[in-house]
Structures are given as structure tokens and as C-alpha cells.
Design an enzyme around this catalytic site. Structure first.
Site, PDB file in Angstrom:
ATOM      1  N   HIS A  18      -7.064  -8.846  -2.701  1.00 20.32           N
ATOM      2  CA  HIS A  18      -8.407  -8.297  -2.474  1.00 20.32           C
ATOM      3  C   HIS A  18      -8.646  -6.873  -2.917  1.00 20.32           C
ATOM      4  CE1 HIS A  18      -5.926  -7.427   1.183  1.00 20.32           C
ATOM      5  NE2 HIS A  18      -6.799  -6.198   1.295  1.00 20.32           N
ATOM      6  N   TYR A  30       0.828  -1.311  -0.018  1.00 23.22           N
ATOM      7  CA  TYR A  30       0.071   0.039  -0.006  1.00 23.22           C
ATOM      8  C   TYR A  30       0.945   1.331   0.057  1.00 23.22           C
ATOM      9  CZ  TYR A  30      -4.296  -2.444   1.191  1.00 23.22           C
ATOM     10  OH  TYR A  30      -5.492  -3.278   1.135  1.00 23.22           O
ATOM     11  N   TYR A  36      -0.054  -9.955   0.337  1.00 27.81           N
ATOM     12  CA  TYR A  36       0.654  -9.496   1.324  1.00 27.81           C
ATOM     13  C   TYR A  36       0.457  -9.967   2.641  1.00 27.81           C
ATOM     14  CZ  TYR A  36      -3.204  -6.142   2.759  1.00 27.81           C
ATOM     15  OH  TYR A  36      -4.370  -5.804   3.231  1.00 27.81           O
ATOM     16  N   ARG A  78      -2.665 -11.722   3.498  1.00 31.74           N
ATOM     17  CA  ARG A  78      -3.890 -11.686   2.813  1.00 31.74           C
ATOM     18  C   ARG A  78      -4.077 -12.111   1.488  1.00 31.74           C
ATOM     19  NH1 ARG A  78      -7.607  -8.339   4.258  1.00 31.74           N
ATOM     20  NH2 ARG A  78      -8.761 -10.143   3.659  1.00 31.74           N
ATOM     21  N   HIS A 118     -10.744  -3.423  -1.623  1.00 35.79           N
ATOM     22  CA  HIS A 118     -11.455  -2.897  -0.553  1.00 35.79           C
ATOM     23  C   HIS A 118     -12.691  -1.824  -1.269  1.00 35.79           C
ATOM     24  CE1 HIS A 118      -9.237  -3.886   3.286  1.00 35.79           C
ATOM     25  NE2 HIS A 118      -8.190  -3.613   2.192  1.00 35.79           N
TER      26      HIS A 118
HETATM   27 FE   LIG Z   1      -6.138  -4.428   2.318  1.00 33.01          FE
END
Ligand SMILES: [Fe+2]
Length: 232
Positions: A153, A101, A140, A150, A155
Site C-alpha cells: 500500500h 519503512y 510487511y 499489511r 499512504h
Molecule cells: Fe503503511
């Protein structure tokens, strides 16, 4: 307004201990009910200021193109009877193709892509349809438990016309082996409801020589509701 209840296990609980940081946010006191007159109050909501044409194309928001697999994500926002819900603000955010991110607190040692911000928004049309062009996010690690990763995905946040209408969820990709080990995905107990979080590959949505297409319809309430975070 009368609303049919969701089926048991189709929504994640507010408190789900296997998802550790969820315990910091789960309510520790009795919930406060918002009066009905405020719940359905139609007021301007955050985010309706001008949307520009690159807001739903995350591959055109910077000087160059982001690295990764270009994809189109599209679907419809529907009510409990399958009717389209137009004029819904749909926002998304995601990590880059390497699983990073663009956020100060993301210290995962994967590269930041200077050409990828990871956020977009659009408004549903008269058919309830939205569309984004983006790149496929990477998996990640997240430290929830040993060797926790994770699944890939995206959001999603949806805003309707009233003050208390925001809904938040996550979209996953088909056949991702990490979903079986993911406490967020597994917090939805009903396997049929879990599948409502998984997009489907759609050849018709795929743009030849350009991008693969994934379809993700979002149902706001009722028996076939999409699972949402923090819904009571
Ligand atoms: Fe996320």
C-alpha cells in the site's frame, strides 16, 4: 456549503476494534465541531514551500537508484461531481520494496534501502492530475494479530486550500490476496467503496522499457468518495 452525504459503510468508522492500535487513537469523548467560518477559512497551509522536481520521483532522491519494481502512480483529484480539483498538495509515503519503512520504530528484519526515503509530494495541475514515480512497496508484518501482514500500500495525504481540509487514505494494488485479511482495508464495510482504494493497472500509463503504471483517482466527497481515515 451543502454536501451530499456519503453512503453508509463507504467510510471507515473512527473506532474499529479489529484494528487494535486504532483504539488508542479513536476519540473517547464527544467530538468538537469546528465552526463553519473556520472550516472554510482560506489560509496558507503546511507544505506549499518550493517543491523541487525530484519531490514526485522517489527513484531520484538519493545518490543511486532504489531496488525494486519501478512504477508510475498517477490519477486525478476530483470533487463529488467529477470536476478536477487543481492546486491540491498530494503527499505520499511508503515502505521500500522489502517492506521496510525508513523509521526508527520499524524493526521488521528486512533491509533498509539507502537509496529510498519513501516520501514524495506534488501539486495537482489544472486537470486535477498528479503523478509519482516510485517503486512498488512490499508487504510487511505488523503484529495486529497472529500472522498479520499489511497488503502492499501507499499512504496518501491531500491538502486543499483551507485549514481543515487535510484528507488521508491508502492506495492498494489490484488482486492483492492480503486485502481480504487486512483490518484496515476491511474497516470499509461497503465492497464498492473498498474498490475505490484499489488502484488499477493502466497500460497507457506504463512507460515502455521503464516502469509499469497504476491509476488511482481520488474523489474528495459525495456518493463516490474515496474512503478517508478519521473522516467524521
Ligand atoms: Fe503503511
Amino acid at each position: 456549503m451543502h454536501r451530499r452525504p456519503e453512503e453508509i459503510g463507504s467510510q471507515p468508522p473512527l473506532r474499529y476494534p479489529p484494528y487494535k492500535s486504532n483504539l488508542w487513537r479513536a476519540p473517547s469523548q464527544a467530538l468538537v465541531t469546528i465552526p463553519e467560518r473556520l472550516r472554510d477559512l482560506a489560509v496558507p497551509v503546511y507544505g506549499y514551500l518550493p517543491i523541487v522536481d525530484t519531490d514526485n520521483d522517489l527513484t531520484r532522491q538519493h545518490a543511486g537508484e532504489p531496488l525494486g519494481e519501478r512504477i508510475i502512480v498517477s490519477g486525478r483529484v476530483l470533487d463529488e461531481d467529477g470536476r478536477p480539483v487543481p492546486n491540491t498538495l498530494v503527499e505520499l509515503w511508503q515502505c521500500n520494496a522489502a517492506g521496510r519503512y525508513r523509521h526508527a520504530r520499524d524493526t521488521h528484519p528486512a533491509p533498509i534501502d539507502p537509496n529510498f526515503g519513501g516520501a514524495g509530494r506534488t501539486i495537482t495541475d489544472a486537470e486535477g492530475r498528479y503523478e509519482f514515480t516510485t517503486i512498488k512497496p512490499g508487504a510487511y508484518p505488523w503484529g495486529n494479530h497472529p500472522n498479520a501482514w499489511r497488503p502492499a500500500h501507499i499512504h496518501f495525504s491531500l491538502f486543499g486550500q483551507s485549514l481543515a481540509s487535510r484528507l488521508v487514505t491508502q492506495m492498494y494494488f489490484p488482486s492483492d490476496p492480503l486485502c481480504a485479511y487486512d483490518p484496515m482495508f476491511q474497516s470499509v464495510a461497503d465492497p464498492r467503496a473498498q474498490q475505490r482504494l484499489v488502484s488499477s493497472f493502466d497500460l497507457d500509463l506504463t512507460r515502455p522499457d521503464w516502469a509499469l503504471g497504476y491509476r488511482f483517482d481520488i474523489v474528495l466527497r459525495g456518493r463516490h468518495s474515496t474512503p478517508f481515515e478519521g473522516r467524521v
